[in-house]
Every structure is written in C-alpha cells, then in structure tokens.
Design a protein around this motif. Structure first.
Motif, PDB file in Angstrom:
ATOM      1  N   TYR A 257       0.839  -1.210   0.000  1.00  0.00           N
ATOM      2  CA  TYR A 257       0.000   0.000   0.000  1.00  0.00           C
ATOM      3  C   TYR A 257       0.874   1.260   0.000  1.00  0.00           C
ATOM      4  CZ  TYR A 257      -3.651   3.328   1.303  1.00  0.00           C
ATOM      5  OH  TYR A 257      -4.512   4.404   1.320  1.00  0.00           O
ATOM      6  N   SER A 258       1.894   1.275   0.851  1.00  0.00           N
ATOM      7  CA  SER A 258       2.730   2.482   0.913  1.00  0.00           C
ATOM      8  C   SER A 258       3.514   2.650  -0.384  1.00  0.00           C
ATOM      9  CB  SER A 258       3.657   2.471   2.132  1.00  0.00           C
ATOM     10  OG  SER A 258       4.545   1.395   2.057  1.00  0.00           O
ATOM     11  N   ALA A 259       3.914   1.525  -1.010  1.00  0.00           N
ATOM     12  CA  ALA A 259       4.657   1.632  -2.277  1.00  0.00           C
ATOM     13  C   ALA A 259       3.778   2.241  -3.374  1.00  0.00           C
ATOM     14  CB  ALA A 259       5.154   0.254  -2.708  1.00  0.00           C
ATOM     15  N   LEU A 260       2.564   1.705  -3.503  1.00  0.00           N
ATOM     16  CA  LEU A 260       1.706   2.159  -4.604  1.00  0.00           C
ATOM     17  C   LEU A 260       1.060   3.510  -4.323  1.00  0.00           C
ATOM     18  CD1 LEU A 260      -0.016  -1.230  -5.537  1.00  0.00           C
ATOM     19  CD2 LEU A 260       1.578   0.071  -6.955  1.00  0.00           C
ATOM     20  N   MET A 261       0.518   3.660  -3.101  1.00  0.00           N
ATOM     21  CA  MET A 261      -0.299   4.851  -2.843  1.00  0.00           C
ATOM     22  C   MET A 261       0.524   6.039  -2.332  1.00  0.00           C
ATOM     23  SD  MET A 261      -2.764   3.189  -3.921  1.00  0.00           S
ATOM     24  CE  MET A 261      -3.949   4.494  -4.034  1.00  0.00           C
ATOM     25  N   TRP A 262       1.583   5.771  -1.587  1.00  0.00           N
ATOM     26  CA  TRP A 262       2.379   6.886  -1.055  1.00  0.00           C
ATOM     27  C   TRP A 262       3.618   7.152  -1.924  1.00  0.00           C
ATOM     28  CZ3 TRP A 262       2.620   6.843   5.067  1.00  0.00           C
ATOM     29  CH2 TRP A 262       1.322   6.954   5.564  1.00  0.00           C
ATOM     30  N   SER A 263       4.421   6.110  -2.169  1.00  0.00           N
ATOM     31  CA  SER A 263       5.667   6.347  -2.919  1.00  0.00           C
ATOM     32  C   SER A 263       5.377   6.665  -4.388  1.00  0.00           C
ATOM     33  CB  SER A 263       6.594   5.130  -2.837  1.00  0.00           C
ATOM     34  OG  SER A 263       6.961   4.881  -1.501  1.00  0.00           O
ATOM     35  N   ALA A 264       4.499   5.859  -5.027  1.00  0.00           N
ATOM     36  CA  ALA A 264       4.240   6.048  -6.465  1.00  0.00           C
ATOM     37  C   ALA A 264       3.056   6.972  -6.732  1.00  0.00           C
ATOM     38  CB  ALA A 264       4.000   4.699  -7.127  1.00  0.00           C
ATOM     39  N   ARG A 265       2.303   7.320  -5.675  1.00  0.00           N
ATOM     40  CA  ARG A 265       1.119   8.180  -5.819  1.00  0.00           C
ATOM     41  C   ARG A 265       0.228   7.695  -6.980  1.00  0.00           C
ATOM     42  NH1 ARG A 265       5.463  10.838  -6.070  1.00  0.00           N
ATOM     43  NH2 ARG A 265       5.051  11.635  -8.171  1.00  0.00           N
ATOM     44  N   MET A 266      -0.089   6.407  -6.929  1.00  0.00           N
ATOM     45  CA  MET A 266      -0.845   5.765  -8.007  1.00  0.00           C
ATOM     46  C   MET A 266      -2.239   6.368  -8.157  1.00  0.00           C
ATOM     47  SD  MET A 266      -1.597   1.747  -8.362  1.00  0.00           S
ATOM     48  CE  MET A 266      -2.353   1.101  -9.820  1.00  0.00           C
ATOM     49  N   ARG A 267      -2.620   6.621  -9.396  1.00  0.00           N
ATOM     50  CA  ARG A 267      -3.962   7.140  -9.684  1.00  0.00           C
ATOM     51  C   ARG A 267      -4.741   6.106 -10.494  1.00  0.00           C
ATOM     52  NH1 ARG A 267      -0.389  11.416 -10.501  1.00  0.00           N
ATOM     53  NH2 ARG A 267      -0.158  10.802 -12.679  1.00  0.00           N
ATOM     54  N   GLN A 268      -6.049   6.209 -10.394  1.00  0.00           N
ATOM     55  CA  GLN A 268      -6.913   5.292 -11.144  1.00  0.00           C
ATOM     56  C   GLN A 268      -6.560   5.357 -12.633  1.00  0.00           C
ATOM     57  OE1 GLN A 268     -11.035   6.252 -10.807  1.00  0.00           O
ATOM     58  NE2 GLN A 268     -11.701   4.195 -11.344  1.00  0.00           N
ATOM     59  N   GLY A 269      -6.523   4.195 -13.277  1.00  0.00           N
ATOM     60  CA  GLY A 269      -6.266   4.165 -14.722  1.00  0.00           C
ATOM     61  C   GLY A 269      -4.802   4.063 -15.085  1.00  0.00           C
ATOM     62  N   GLU A 270      -3.910   4.104 -14.102  1.00  0.00           N
ATOM     63  CA  GLU A 270      -2.486   3.968 -14.405  1.00  0.00           C
ATOM     64  C   GLU A 270      -2.123   2.485 -14.507  1.00  0.00           C
ATOM     65  OE1 GLU A 270      -0.054   7.814 -13.205  1.00  0.00           O
ATOM     66  OE2 GLU A 270      -0.451   6.533 -11.474  1.00  0.00           O
ATOM     67  N   SER A 271      -1.038   2.227 -15.243  1.00  0.00           N
ATOM     68  CA  SER A 271      -0.579   0.845 -15.405  1.00  0.00           C
ATOM     69  C   SER A 271       0.581   0.582 -14.456  1.00  0.00           C
ATOM     70  CB  SER A 271      -0.148   0.612 -16.854  1.00  0.00           C
ATOM     71  OG  SER A 271       0.793   1.588 -17.240  1.00  0.00           O
ATOM     72  N   VAL A 272       0.712  -0.699 -14.069  1.00  0.00           N
ATOM     73  CA  VAL A 272       1.743  -1.028 -13.085  1.00  0.00           C
ATOM     74  C   VAL A 272       2.374  -2.364 -13.421  1.00  0.00           C
ATOM     75  CG1 VAL A 272       0.006  -2.016 -11.513  1.00  0.00           C
ATOM     76  CG2 VAL A 272       2.190  -1.336 -10.588  1.00  0.00           C
ATOM     77  N   MET A 273       3.679  -2.473 -13.186  1.00  0.00           N
ATOM     78  CA  MET A 273       4.358  -3.774 -13.273  1.00  0.00           C
ATOM     79  C   MET A 273       4.903  -4.119 -11.883  1.00  0.00           C
ATOM     80  SD  MET A 273       7.209  -5.405 -15.766  1.00  0.00           S
ATOM     81  CE  MET A 273       8.231  -3.957 -15.928  1.00  0.00           C
ATOM     82  N   ILE A 274       4.591  -5.340 -11.448  1.00  0.00           N
ATOM     83  CA  ILE A 274       5.011  -5.789 -10.119  1.00  0.00           C
ATOM     84  C   ILE A 274       5.971  -6.955 -10.297  1.00  0.00           C
ATOM     85  CG2 ILE A 274       4.205  -6.732  -7.921  1.00  0.00           C
ATOM     86  CD1 ILE A 274       1.361  -5.455  -8.903  1.00  0.00           C
ATOM     87  N   HIS A 275       7.224  -6.730  -9.946  1.00  0.00           N
ATOM     88  CA  HIS A 275       8.204  -7.818 -10.022  1.00  0.00           C
ATOM     89  C   HIS A 275       8.012  -8.740  -8.818  1.00  0.00           C
ATOM     90  CE1 HIS A 275      10.076  -6.249 -13.520  1.00  0.00           C
ATOM     91  NE2 HIS A 275      10.572  -5.158 -12.940  1.00  0.00           N
ATOM     92  N   ALA A 276       8.577  -9.954  -8.909  1.00  0.00           N
ATOM     93  CA  ALA A 276       8.351 -10.976  -7.868  1.00  0.00           C
ATOM     94  C   ALA A 276       6.856 -11.005  -7.546  1.00  0.00           C
ATOM     95  CB  ALA A 276       9.186 -10.689  -6.619  1.00  0.00           C
ATOM     96  N   GLY A 277       6.057 -11.106  -8.599  1.00  0.00           N
ATOM     97  CA  GLY A 277       4.606 -10.943  -8.481  1.00  0.00           C
ATOM     98  C   GLY A 277       3.930 -11.968  -7.592  1.00  0.00           C
ATOM     99  N   ALA A 278       4.568 -13.116  -7.382  1.00  0.00           N
ATOM    100  CA  ALA A 278       3.954 -14.150  -6.535  1.00  0.00           C
ATOM    101  C   ALA A 278       4.427 -14.058  -5.085  1.00  0.00           C
ATOM    102  CB  ALA A 278       4.288 -15.537  -7.089  1.00  0.00           C
ATOM    103  N   SER A 279       5.270 -13.106  -4.780  1.00  0.00           N
ATOM    104  CA  SER A 279       5.763 -12.957  -3.395  1.00  0.00           C
ATOM    105  C   SER A 279       4.628 -12.461  -2.495  1.00  0.00           C
ATOM    106  CB  SER A 279       6.920 -11.946  -3.362  1.00  0.00           C
ATOM    107  OG  SER A 279       6.441 -10.658  -3.716  1.00  0.00           O
ATOM    108  N   GLY A 280       4.876 -12.485  -1.193  1.00  0.00           N
ATOM    109  CA  GLY A 280       3.881 -11.964  -0.260  1.00  0.00           C
ATOM    110  C   GLY A 280       3.524 -10.530  -0.607  1.00  0.00           C
ATOM    111  N   VAL A 281       4.524  -9.683  -0.770  1.00  0.00           N
ATOM    112  CA  VAL A 281       4.259  -8.271  -1.083  1.00  0.00           C
ATOM    113  C   VAL A 281       3.694  -8.140  -2.495  1.00  0.00           C
ATOM    114  CG1 VAL A 281       5.244  -5.956  -1.207  1.00  0.00           C
ATOM    115  CG2 VAL A 281       6.157  -7.578   0.447  1.00  0.00           C
TER     116      VAL A 281
END
Ligand SMILES: NC(=O)c1ccc[n+]([C@@H]2O[C@H](COP(=O)([O-])OP(=O)(O)OC[C@H]3O[C@@H](n4cnc5c(N)ncnc54)[C@H](OP(=O)(O)O)[C@@H]3O)[C@@H](O)[C@H]2O)c1
Length: 331
Positions: free
Chosen positions: A129-153
């Motif tokens: 949550y802090s990575a996406l919403m605070w650090s990246a300031r993610m907005r609706q409609g943006e695209s994202v790539m998540i590495h180690a996608g199967a990890s807990g985080v």
C-alpha cells in the motif's frame, strides 16, 4: 513462552521457557496465534538485517492473535480491550507465544478474516500500500508492473492495483505455475511474464504500444535496472523495495533515460521507518483498505501454514522461492 531464537551461524532453535515480555502503558501484549514469515527474517538470521535499535531480537515483524494485556494509554488511545482479535506490525518478536506491540500499529481484524489468516496482512499489505499509494502516488487508470509478483508483497500489490482501477497490471515471476496462481488471484485480469523465458521489457513495450508502464514495483534491483528503464513510461515512477538481484549495476547508470522520461526513482524500507510513519500508514490503511477485505476484494494470500516447530521447513520453502503469497507459523 515458546520463542524461536537464532545463533550467529543463523541456526534456529525453539526454546520453551523464554520469559513473557512486560509492556509499558503505551503497549499491548498479544497472545500470538500466528506470525508471518518474511524475506527479511532470512536476512536477519544470517546477520544481514539487524533489528532496529530497541526492538526485540526475536524474529518476526507481524503477528495476529488476541489482546492479552493492554497498557492504560494504549487502551484509551486505541479503544482495544483484552480478548480482542488483532493483527499488528512490529519491529521484532513475532516468532513467540506472546508479542509486545505498539497500539499505533495494532488493528482489530477486519470482519470476515480469520485470526490465523490475519497474520498475512500487515507486512505484505502495508508495504504494498505504501509503495503504490504513497511512494508512487498511483492514480486510477495507471498501469503497473510488479516484479516478484507471486511474493507476499507482490500478491498484495496486485490486488491493491486491481482494486484501485489500474488500467493494466503486469507481474513477473520465474515460474509458470506461480504466474497462473497470480492470474487466478485477480481473475485473469493481468499480463503474466516469466522472466526466465521472456525479456519483460520487450513484453511490456509490446503490450503498451511502446508507451511503457506508469509504475514499477521492484524488489530485484541491479539485474533489472536496464530493463526497468526500458519498461517505464514518460513521468513513470520506479519504487525500489528490495535488492534480490544485487545492488550494483553492470550496465552503468543511464541518467539520460531518467531525464528524458522524467522518471522518479523512490526507495522505501518499512521496518526502519518511524513509529509516527507506521502509525499514519496503519490509520489510513485501516480506513481505506479494511472495507475491501470485508467485501472480499482484498484478501490475505496464504501459501502454507506451519506449526512453529517446523520453522526451518518454512524458511526453506521461502529461501527456495517456492511460495505464492504468505507463509505463516502458528504458535
Ligand atoms: N522495502 C520494504 O519496505 C520491504 C518490505 C517487505 C518486503 N520487502 C522485500 O520485498 C521482497 C519480497 O518480500 P516477500 O517477503 O514478499 O518475499 P517472498 O514471498 O519470499 O518472495 C520473493 C520472490 O522473489 C523472487 N526472486 C528471488 N530472487 C530473485 C532474483 N534474483 N531475481 C528475480 N526474482 C527473484 C522469487 O520468485 P520467483 O520464483 O518468481 O523468481 C521469490 O519467491 C523481498 O526482497 C523483501 O526483502 C521490502
């Protein structure tokens, strides 16, 4: 109480008669039902991630369980009482029968989530949550790539990205079976890339018509740096959370691409943050995300549950990259 201790060689051992810790008036003593296993536990026992000053040297940074005792100030400030089912983010001490937690990072378990499964929420979800919403300031409609996608985080980040209305979600993993599990988790609404078979930058550019992704959540670091810069869109944000692939790049630091694409590189480490940062993060997460747990949009992603006596097997599973989501230990 039971607790897992480790020696300087990183060997774990279960001790039965560790003294139950005492609490201050601002703390809560939780009778632990379960604790989450995290990569940092593996690093800590190997001497590569010392606990922050003043924290318990017992492993474990997240627990679920029942309030066993509560200090006066903690009770007044949190509204929690003895017997409440809670989950908490802690600086250490989770691999034990009882754990001292600050009231600021302790929350009532959301309706519909079991006390056991709740141990899989704090570290993974608060980091994501802090990575996406605070650090990246993610907005609706943006695209994202998540590495180690199967990890807990990673699994938590994928669910948050979907809940936030991400336009395209890419996850990378080194295993097709893990990617299939990631895909199921978000009902197929995802681009899965096996980084051992395909170049993820090529795949992202193909799927975005050369534009790239707005946000990359990266736990890998040096070995992904060049491909991350190829994959990121104009005004994109790369959030660096780990260095599983090393810290020093071989390619040289490409400042030209950073400038041309106006890339923001943001790094974060949750454990070393101040209590006030964690408190505000927990407060906001509880307000905004807990209703989504109750409605089933977010969920703890549990890979496997071990009893505390099987802690070595639990660490072996994580260390050999077998888990999809969270590994838990029950006390
Ligand atoms: N900065 C923070 O605040 C923060 C907080 C929590 C966690 N973290 C970091 O976030 C990461 C995930 O934590 P976790 O506990 O959720 O981990 P986890 O469940 O153990 O998952 C880690 C996964 O990363 C992949 N991986 C391992 N080595 C790799 C490499 N060299 N290159 C590419 N992928 C690799 C493996 O999946 P594949 O099989 O798909 O390769 C592995 O299963 C860790 O690096 C951890 O230290 C950071």
């Amino acid at each position: 109480m039971k607790a897992i201790l480790y020696n300087s060689a990183g060997a774990l051992r279960l001790i039965d008669d560790v003294e139950i810790p005492s609490i201050s008036s601002e703390q809560i003593l939780v009778k632990v039902v379960a604790c989450g296993v995290n990569r940092l536990d593996l690093l800590q026992k190997a001497g590569r991630y010392p606990p922050p000053q003043g924290e318990s040297t017992i492993l474990g940074v997240e627990v679920s369980g029942y309030v066993h005792d509560i200090g006066d100030k903690a009770a007044a400030a949190s509204g929690l009482k003895v017997g409440d089912g809670v989950c908490a983010l802690v600086g250490g001490g989770g691999y034990a029968g009882y754990c001292v937690v600050p009231w600021e990072t302790t929350v009532l378990i959301p309706n519909g989530i079991s006390v056991l499964d709740a141990a899989g929420i704090p570290e993974a979800y608060l980091t994501a949550y802090s990575a996406l919403m605070w650090s990246a300031r993610m907005r609706q409609g943006e695209s994202v790539m998540i590495h180690a996608g199967a990890s807990g985080v990673g699994t938590a980040a994928a669910l948050i990205a979907k809940a936030t209305g991400s336009s395209q979600i890419f996850v990378t993993s080194g295993s097709d079976a893990k990617l299939e599990a990631c895909s199921k988790l978000v009902n197929g609404d995802i681009h899965c890339i096996n980084y051992k078979v395909k170049n993820f930058a090529d795949e992202v550019l193909k799927a975005t018509n050369g534009r790239g992704v707005d946000i990359i959540v990266d736990f890998v670091g040096a070995s992904y740096w060049e491909k991350n810069l190829r994959s990121i869109a104009l005004d994109g944000r790369i959030v660096l959370l780990g260095l599983l692939g090393g810290a020093v790049t071989e390619c040289g630091f490409d400042m030209g691409t950073i400038l041309r694409k106006r890339v923001s590189l943001v790094a974060s480490t949750l454990r070393s943050r101040s209590l006030s940062y964690k408190a505000e993060l927990c407060r906001e997460f509880k307000e905004k995300a807990f209703p989504l747990f109750t409605s089933g949009i977010l969920k703890p992603v549990i890979d496997k549950v071990y009893v505390i006596e099987e802690v070595e097997a639990a660490h072996e599973r994580m260390g050999s990259n077998q888990n999809v989501g969270k590994i838990l230990l029950t006390l």
